[in-house]
Write a protein that holds these residues in place. Structure first.
Motif, PDB file in Angstrom:
ATOM      1  N   GLU A  84       0.784  -1.321   0.175  1.00  0.00           N
ATOM      2  CA  GLU A  84       0.004   0.186   0.241  1.00  0.00           C
ATOM      3  C   GLU A  84       1.143   1.213  -0.006  1.00  0.00           C
ATOM      4  O   GLU A  84       1.689   0.986   1.017  1.00  0.00           O
ATOM      5  N   ILE A  93      -1.366   7.303  -4.121  1.00  0.00           N
ATOM      6  CA  ILE A  93      -1.748   6.835  -5.427  1.00  0.00           C
ATOM      7  C   ILE A  93      -1.082   9.106  -5.178  1.00  0.00           C
ATOM      8  O   ILE A  93      -1.492   9.124  -4.520  1.00  0.00           O
ATOM      9  N   LEU A 138      -6.501   6.725 -10.696  1.00  0.00           N
ATOM     10  CA  LEU A 138      -6.058   5.250 -11.756  1.00  0.00           C
ATOM     11  C   LEU A 138      -6.503   3.982 -11.694  1.00  0.00           C
ATOM     12  O   LEU A 138      -7.998   3.864 -10.736  1.00  0.00           O
ATOM     13  N   ASP A 170      -3.365  -0.376 -13.540  1.00  0.00           N
ATOM     14  CA  ASP A 170      -2.770   0.749 -14.614  1.00  0.00           C
ATOM     15  C   ASP A 170      -0.649   0.809 -14.200  1.00  0.00           C
ATOM     16  O   ASP A 170      -1.285   0.648 -12.804  1.00  0.00           O
ATOM     17  N   VAL A 216       2.194   2.221 -12.921  1.00  0.00           N
ATOM     18  CA  VAL A 216       3.087   3.306 -12.363  1.00  0.00           C
ATOM     19  C   VAL A 216       4.857   2.955 -11.732  1.00  0.00           C
ATOM     20  O   VAL A 216       5.179   1.815 -12.062  1.00  0.00           O
ATOM     21  N   TRP A 275       2.852   7.375  -6.457  1.00  0.00           N
ATOM     22  CA  TRP A 275       2.673   6.546  -7.226  1.00  0.00           C
ATOM     23  C   TRP A 275       2.222   6.923  -8.269  1.00  0.00           C
ATOM     24  O   TRP A 275       1.229   7.442  -8.349  1.00  0.00           O
ATOM     25  N   LYS A 283       1.664   7.502 -13.201  1.00  0.00           N
ATOM     26  CA  LYS A 283       1.076   6.584 -14.706  1.00  0.00           C
ATOM     27  C   LYS A 283       2.695   6.916 -14.920  1.00  0.00           C
ATOM     28  O   LYS A 283       3.294   7.376 -15.205  1.00  0.00           O
ATOM     29  N   ALA A 322      -1.512  -1.289 -10.542  1.00  0.00           N
ATOM     30  CA  ALA A 322      -2.605  -0.732  -9.744  1.00  0.00           C
ATOM     31  C   ALA A 322      -3.559  -2.138  -9.022  1.00  0.00           C
ATOM     32  O   ALA A 322      -4.166  -2.663 -10.248  1.00  0.00           O
ATOM     33  N   ARG A 343      -6.016  -2.158  -7.773  1.00  0.00           N
ATOM     34  CA  ARG A 343      -7.644  -2.000  -8.007  1.00  0.00           C
ATOM     35  C   ARG A 343      -7.417   0.150  -8.487  1.00  0.00           C
ATOM     36  O   ARG A 343      -6.097   0.578  -7.620  1.00  0.00           O
ATOM     37  N   GLY A 392      -3.806   3.759  -1.932  1.00  0.00           N
ATOM     38  CA  GLY A 392      -3.885   2.904  -2.797  1.00  0.00           C
ATOM     39  C   GLY A 392      -3.153   1.133  -2.704  1.00  0.00           C
ATOM     40  O   GLY A 392      -2.034   1.778  -1.964  1.00  0.00           O
ATOM     41  N   GLN A 393      -3.710   0.970  -3.761  1.00  0.00           N
ATOM     42  CA  GLN A 393      -3.174  -0.655  -3.729  1.00  0.00           C
ATOM     43  C   GLN A 393      -2.513  -1.342  -4.893  1.00  0.00           C
ATOM     44  O   GLN A 393      -2.745  -0.459  -6.243  1.00  0.00           O
ATOM     45  N   PHE A 394      -1.290  -1.310  -4.683  1.00  0.00           N
ATOM     46  CA  PHE A 394      -0.238  -2.180  -5.664  1.00  0.00           C
ATOM     47  C   PHE A 394       0.193  -3.587  -5.793  1.00  0.00           C
ATOM     48  O   PHE A 394       0.472  -4.045  -4.963  1.00  0.00           O
TER      49      PHE A 394
END
Length: 146
Positions: A14, A17, A22, A26, A28, A35, A37, A51, A53, A61-63
């Motif tokens: 986590e 963003i 996103l 996507d 990143v 993070w 694009k 990403a 979600r 965000g979660q990556f």
């Protein structure tokens, strides 16, 4: 129109963003703060994760580093290599001038995303090479060897 989604993800973390919202899948990079694009034509913006979600800008965000992206509206061709695109955050089956391989289409709707190769040599600017290695995916700290 179906939204793309990540079916499975490994190397999940986590982080914040960046300035652009996103969607799942996507690609990143870390800009030193958050993070953003990724884009194919700038080694400083090479894909380091994707990403898991969608999310709004400047929010958590979660990556992930590896996973399966499902997009039933995408025109994938099974077995085609996927590259980071010159379009921010996107991937393509057409190799750009400075290709970074980020996965392979498994079917007409599923792509295996794998940015774990970020630590290997990347060809940029029509022939120059650079190497990069993620040190801490959570904070985004990394070293670029040129």
């Amino acid at each position: 129109m179906a939204s793309p989604y990540i079916l499975e993800a490994l190397g999940v973390f986590e982080a914040t963003i960046g300035s652009t919202p996103l969607v799942a899948g996507d690609l990143v990079y870390h800009d030193g703060t958050d993070w953003e694009k990724a884009v194919a034509d700038d080694i400083n913006k090479a894909a380091m994760a994707f990403a898991v979600r969608g999310g709004e800008s400047l929010r958590p965000g979660q990556f992930a580093l590896y996973g399966l992206l499902v997009d039933t509206d995408a025109p994938y061709t099974a077995k085609d290599v996927q590259y980071l695109s010159a379009t921010a955050g996107a991937h393509t089956a057409t190799a750009p001038t400075s290709p970074q391989t980020i996965g392979r289409a498994l079917s007409t709707s599923v792509v295996r995303l794998d940015v774990t190769s970020f630590g290997t040599a990347l060809t940029v600017n029509g022939g120059a090479t650079a190497q990069a290695l993620i040190i801490d995916a959570t904070s985004g700290a990394y070293i670029v060897f040129r």
